[in-house]
Design a protein around this motif. Sequence first.
Motif, PDB file in Angstrom:
ATOM      1  N   ASP A   9       1.294  -1.025   0.144  1.00  0.00           N
ATOM      2  CA  ASP A   9      -0.491  -0.102   0.120  1.00  0.00           C
ATOM      3  C   ASP A   9       0.699   1.562   0.144  1.00  0.00           C
ATOM      4  O   ASP A   9       1.181   1.080   0.642  1.00  0.00           O
ATOM      5  CB  ASP A   9      -0.838   0.093   1.253  1.00  0.00           C
ATOM      6  CG  ASP A   9      -2.099   0.770   1.167  1.00  0.00           C
ATOM      7  OD1 ASP A   9      -2.370   2.091   0.433  1.00  0.00           O
ATOM      8  OD2 ASP A   9      -2.507   1.335   2.183  1.00  0.00           O
ATOM      9  N   VAL A  10       0.479   2.291  -1.207  1.00  0.00           N
ATOM     10  CA  VAL A  10       1.456   3.250  -0.709  1.00  0.00           C
ATOM     11  C   VAL A  10       0.594   4.597  -1.261  1.00  0.00           C
ATOM     12  O   VAL A  10      -0.004   4.119  -2.163  1.00  0.00           O
ATOM     13  CB  VAL A  10       2.858   3.088  -2.049  1.00  0.00           C
ATOM     14  CG1 VAL A  10       2.270   2.603  -3.602  1.00  0.00           C
ATOM     15  CG2 VAL A  10       3.674   4.841  -1.737  1.00  0.00           C
ATOM     16  N   ALA A  11       1.317   5.800  -1.140  1.00  0.00           N
ATOM     17  CA  ALA A  11      -0.004   7.011  -0.735  1.00  0.00           C
ATOM     18  C   ALA A  11       1.167   7.618  -2.691  1.00  0.00           C
ATOM     19  O   ALA A  11       1.910   7.870  -2.542  1.00  0.00           O
ATOM     20  CB  ALA A  11       0.409   7.525   0.271  1.00  0.00           C
ATOM     21  N   LEU A  12       0.564   8.369  -3.677  1.00  0.00           N
ATOM     22  CA  LEU A  12       0.571   8.647  -4.280  1.00  0.00           C
ATOM     23  C   LEU A  12      -0.226   9.927  -5.186  1.00  0.00           C
ATOM     24  O   LEU A  12      -1.625   9.916  -4.618  1.00  0.00           O
ATOM     25  CB  LEU A  12       0.563   7.791  -5.429  1.00  0.00           C
ATOM     26  CG  LEU A  12       1.361   6.295  -5.495  1.00  0.00           C
ATOM     27  CD1 LEU A  12       1.404   5.840  -6.360  1.00  0.00           C
ATOM     28  CD2 LEU A  12       2.857   6.552  -5.888  1.00  0.00           C
ATOM     29  N   PRO A  13       0.540  11.121  -5.555  1.00  0.00           N
ATOM     30  CA  PRO A  13      -0.779  12.238  -5.603  1.00  0.00           C
ATOM     31  C   PRO A  13      -2.157  12.057  -6.652  1.00  0.00           C
ATOM     32  O   PRO A  13      -1.117  10.602  -7.426  1.00  0.00           O
ATOM     33  CB  PRO A  13       0.056  12.949  -6.449  1.00  0.00           C
ATOM     34  CG  PRO A  13       1.433  12.328  -6.491  1.00  0.00           C
ATOM     35  CD  PRO A  13       1.620  10.862  -5.752  1.00  0.00           C
ATOM     36  N   PRO A  14      -2.735  12.322  -6.491  1.00  0.00           N
ATOM     37  CA  PRO A  14      -3.718  11.725  -7.851  1.00  0.00           C
ATOM     38  C   PRO A  14      -4.171  12.907  -8.803  1.00  0.00           C
ATOM     39  O   PRO A  14      -2.536  13.794  -9.269  1.00  0.00           O
ATOM     40  CB  PRO A  14      -5.155  12.703  -7.074  1.00  0.00           C
ATOM     41  CG  PRO A  14      -5.259  13.644  -5.997  1.00  0.00           C
ATOM     42  CD  PRO A  14      -2.938  13.579  -5.182  1.00  0.00           C
ATOM     43  N   LEU A  15      -4.996  12.017  -9.503  1.00  0.00           N
ATOM     44  CA  LEU A  15      -4.876  13.020 -11.511  1.00  0.00           C
ATOM     45  C   LEU A  15      -2.927  12.072 -11.619  1.00  0.00           C
ATOM     46  O   LEU A  15      -3.077  13.354 -12.907  1.00  0.00           O
ATOM     47  CB  LEU A  15      -4.938  14.050 -11.455  1.00  0.00           C
ATOM     48  CG  LEU A  15      -6.423  13.866 -10.472  1.00  0.00           C
ATOM     49  CD1 LEU A  15      -7.083  15.853 -10.843  1.00  0.00           C
ATOM     50  CD2 LEU A  15      -6.985  13.538 -10.667  1.00  0.00           C
ATOM     51  N   SER A  16      -2.206  11.511 -11.775  1.00  0.00           N
ATOM     52  CA  SER A  16      -0.927  11.463 -12.097  1.00  0.00           C
ATOM     53  C   SER A  16      -1.005  10.153 -12.957  1.00  0.00           C
ATOM     54  O   SER A  16      -1.531   9.119 -12.283  1.00  0.00           O
ATOM     55  CB  SER A  16       0.027  11.710 -11.005  1.00  0.00           C
ATOM     56  OG  SER A  16      -0.127  12.663 -11.044  1.00  0.00           O
ATOM     57  N   THR A  17      -0.022  10.118 -13.553  1.00  0.00           N
ATOM     58  CA  THR A  17      -0.043   8.219 -14.009  1.00  0.00           C
ATOM     59  C   THR A  17       1.253   7.475 -13.817  1.00  0.00           C
ATOM     60  O   THR A  17       2.689   8.470 -13.728  1.00  0.00           O
ATOM     61  CB  THR A  17       0.142   8.632 -16.125  1.00  0.00           C
ATOM     62  OG1 THR A  17      -1.038   8.645 -15.930  1.00  0.00           O
ATOM     63  CG2 THR A  17       0.551   6.723 -16.398  1.00  0.00           C
ATOM     64  N   PHE A  18       1.111   6.578 -13.269  1.00  0.00           N
ATOM     65  CA  PHE A  18       2.506   5.482 -12.996  1.00  0.00           C
ATOM     66  C   PHE A  18       2.775   4.215 -13.066  1.00  0.00           C
ATOM     67  O   PHE A  18       1.773   3.844 -13.626  1.00  0.00           O
ATOM     68  CB  PHE A  18       2.290   5.661 -10.653  1.00  0.00           C
ATOM     69  CG  PHE A  18       2.581   7.295 -10.631  1.00  0.00           C
ATOM     70  CD1 PHE A  18       4.203   8.080 -10.440  1.00  0.00           C
ATOM     71  CD2 PHE A  18       1.404   7.788 -10.019  1.00  0.00           C
ATOM     72  CE1 PHE A  18       4.141   8.533  -9.694  1.00  0.00           C
ATOM     73  CE2 PHE A  18       1.475   9.095  -9.475  1.00  0.00           C
ATOM     74  CZ  PHE A  18       2.056   9.374  -9.483  1.00  0.00           C
ATOM     75  N   PHE A  19       3.527   3.477 -12.805  1.00  0.00           N
ATOM     76  CA  PHE A  19       3.893   2.666 -13.413  1.00  0.00           C
ATOM     77  C   PHE A  19       4.252   1.703 -12.439  1.00  0.00           C
ATOM     78  O   PHE A  19       5.074   1.735 -12.186  1.00  0.00           O
ATOM     79  CB  PHE A  19       4.690   2.143 -14.722  1.00  0.00           C
ATOM     80  CG  PHE A  19       3.872   3.462 -15.978  1.00  0.00           C
ATOM     81  CD1 PHE A  19       3.010   2.273 -16.414  1.00  0.00           C
ATOM     82  CD2 PHE A  19       3.978   4.376 -15.708  1.00  0.00           C
ATOM     83  CE1 PHE A  19       1.946   2.838 -17.899  1.00  0.00           C
ATOM     84  CE2 PHE A  19       3.170   5.191 -17.194  1.00  0.00           C
ATOM     85  CZ  PHE A  19       2.417   4.487 -18.000  1.00  0.00           C
ATOM     86  N   ILE A  20       4.113   0.545 -12.271  1.00  0.00           N
ATOM     87  CA  ILE A  20       5.648  -0.936 -11.591  1.00  0.00           C
ATOM     88  C   ILE A  20       5.718  -1.596 -12.375  1.00  0.00           C
ATOM     89  O   ILE A  20       5.328  -1.932 -13.125  1.00  0.00           O
ATOM     90  CB  ILE A  20       3.895  -1.316 -10.437  1.00  0.00           C
ATOM     91  CG1 ILE A  20       3.088  -0.337  -9.568  1.00  0.00           C
ATOM     92  CG2 ILE A  20       4.880  -2.154 -10.064  1.00  0.00           C
ATOM     93  CD1 ILE A  20       2.196  -1.337  -9.101  1.00  0.00           C
TER      94      ILE A  20
END
Length: 66
Positions: free
Chosen positions: A55-66
Amino acid sequence: MLWTFIDCLPTPETQLSGTVFNSSSTPVSQADIIIYDEDGLEFAQTKADTEGYFDVALPPLSTFFI
């Protein structure tokens, strides 16, 4: 009197969570999770728990990849 409020409001966050499984559908304990931004740059890291959950917190309305 002039008041300026900068950085006084909390920054909204989005939670990304999941479970890491291997090809046998067994949870992967303590897996390293690396999150990349749209440019392919490392943005954040975390580690799965003993049951493969992360579980990790990320800024909203952004695109991320794992």
